[in-house]
Design a protein around this motif. Structure first.
Motif, PDB file in Angstrom:
ATOM      1  N   HIS A  12     -25.125  16.990  15.131  1.00 46.40           N
ATOM      2  CA  HIS A  12     -23.863  17.304  15.307  1.00 46.40           C
ATOM      3  C   HIS A  12     -23.029  17.063  16.381  1.00 46.40           C
ATOM      4  CE1 HIS A  12     -23.533  20.309  12.123  1.00 46.40           C
ATOM      5  NE2 HIS A  12     -24.827  20.974  12.297  1.00 46.40           N
ATOM      6  N   LYS A  13     -23.753  16.548  17.455  1.00 49.87           N
ATOM      7  CA  LYS A  13     -23.095  15.971  18.587  1.00 49.87           C
ATOM      8  C   LYS A  13     -22.476  14.587  17.984  1.00 49.87           C
ATOM      9  CE  LYS A  13     -25.417  14.042  22.555  1.00 49.87           C
ATOM     10  NZ  LYS A  13     -26.124  14.078  23.397  1.00 49.87           N
ATOM     11  N   GLU A  16     -19.338  15.158  15.971  1.00 50.15           N
ATOM     12  CA  GLU A  16     -18.262  15.466  16.803  1.00 50.15           C
ATOM     13  C   GLU A  16     -17.272  14.594  17.398  1.00 50.15           C
ATOM     14  OE1 GLU A  16     -19.483  18.756  19.534  1.00 50.15           O
ATOM     15  OE2 GLU A  16     -19.929  20.105  17.495  1.00 50.15           O
ATOM     16  N   PHE A  19     -15.783  12.143  14.720  1.00 45.98           N
ATOM     17  CA  PHE A  19     -14.317  12.512  14.339  1.00 45.98           C
ATOM     18  C   PHE A  19     -13.487  12.568  15.510  1.00 45.98           C
ATOM     19  CE2 PHE A  19     -16.890  14.069  10.651  1.00 45.98           C
ATOM     20  CZ  PHE A  19     -16.442  13.407   9.591  1.00 45.98           C
ATOM     21  N   GLN A  20     -13.768  13.022  16.837  1.00 49.75           N
ATOM     22  CA  GLN A  20     -12.933  13.049  17.749  1.00 49.75           C
ATOM     23  C   GLN A  20     -12.484  11.539  18.006  1.00 49.75           C
ATOM     24  OE1 GLN A  20     -14.690  14.658  21.245  1.00 49.75           O
ATOM     25  NE2 GLN A  20     -14.097  16.959  20.366  1.00 49.75           N
TER      26      GLN A  20
END
Ligand code: BLA
Length: 294
Positions: A12-13, A16, A19-20
């Motif tokens: 997930h890291k 994230e 997308f950031q």
């Protein structure tokens, strides 16, 4: 052999971060026909998460699938597909990990076969070779691969299999961040193609890539086991390789006639050529030095 406690890391890291970082450079809009999905596998032990956006004018689809749970397996499938007006590479991060083994492919997959199209190779990869070199030792070549896959890989591909560890996880995260930032820079620099012929070529090339992966990606058997044949098919066609039904009309056998069986069906084997390329088939200058199958 030491093994990694899988609950101590998550892809997930990676998602994230991606997308950031993408949001800093493009206006991400939720992908029209996709809802963010969170669903459980058939045995309820595993969660699948999907996320997808598009970002006109350059990004047709940016999407991620993660699989995690208490089954001792973690998966990331993250990709970015350009609009056909751009001949940008396709960003590709496919990571599969158990407590003992990680299998990873990280690449800016070329739209055109770089063992043949040297102009395309130079256009996108010449300046990225040093980036690849930084990681080839820590994430070494994973050995023989399905020969057909190689034409979808670039000279900076990271194809690796290794014992899962926190250290390697950290290296992979760092490589992922750098490769993704490199793709975003290419995206920013990309100039819209105006020739209708060239746009069609780009579209066909992307469609061929999608057709290959929607049919032969090595993750399919696991996806089918997790969510069942029908949902897996839907996930492949409408989400992971969205565009396979709309960017072109050619079939898998039109692109890959060598898979044609006598009765007209697609050979179910993943590879008809077999596996090869035991060592990295590019030298440090990005010259192809592979002997190929045989
Ligand atoms: C193995 N995944 C592999 C291999 C490659 C890739 C090259 C080595 C085996 C082989 O040669 O086929 C990945 N192949 C790719 C990619 C492209 C390609 C990215 O042609 C792009 C053009 N992998 C996933 C997902 C799962 C997964 C989502 O991406 C699970 C849900 C699992 N990959 C997985 C497993 C293996 C594997 C279990 C080892 C098993 C095997 O070799 O069949």
């Amino acid at each position: 052999m030491a093994s990694l406690d899988l609950s101590s890391f998550s892809y997930h890291k990676f998602v994230e971060f991606a997308f950031q970082e993408a949001k800093l450079r493009a206006d991400l809009i939720p992908f029209p026909s996709h809802l963010p999905y969170k669903f459980r596998s058939k045995d309820n032990n595993i969660m699948l998460h999907t996320l997808s956006f598009h970002a006109p004018p350059k990004i047709r689809l940016i999407r991620s699938l993660t699989v995690e749970g208490n089954s001792g397996m973690q998966v990331l499938d993250f990709a970015v597909f350009p609009e056909p007006e751009f001949d940008l590479p396709i960003f590709c991060a496919n990571f599969f990990a158990t407590a003992n083994l990680s299998i990873v492919v990280l690449d800016l997959n070329p739209l055109y076969d770089v063992t043949i199209d040297t102009a395309y190779k130079h256009k996108y990869y010449r300046e990225l070779l040093p980036l690849g070199q930084k990681y080839f030792e820590l994430l070494p070549w994973g050995g023989n691969i399905t020969s057909e896959s190689l034409r979808f890989f670039s000279p900076i591909v990271i194809w690796s299999r290794f014992s899962s560890s926190q250290f390697k996880y950290g290296v992979l995260y760092s490589a992922f961040m750098e490769y993704f930032k490199a793709w975003l820079v290419l995206m920013e620099q990309a100039v819209k193609e105006t020739s209708a012929f060239q746009i069609c070529r780009n579209c066909d090339a992307q469609h061929k890539y999608l057709t290959w992966r929607a049919e032969k990606d090595p993750g399919h058997p696991i996806l089918k086991k997790l969510v069942g044949e029908n949902l897996a098919k839907e996930l492949l066609r409408d989400f992971l390789f969205h565009g396979v039904g709309s960017l072109g009309t050619k079939t898998f056998l039109d692109y890959f006639p060598e898979y044609n069986c006598a009765d007209g069906t697609v050979n179910r084997k993943r590879s008809v050529m077999g596996k090869s390329y035991e060592t990295r088939p590019w030298d440090t200058n990005g010259e192809f030095i592979g002997n190929g199958p045989g």
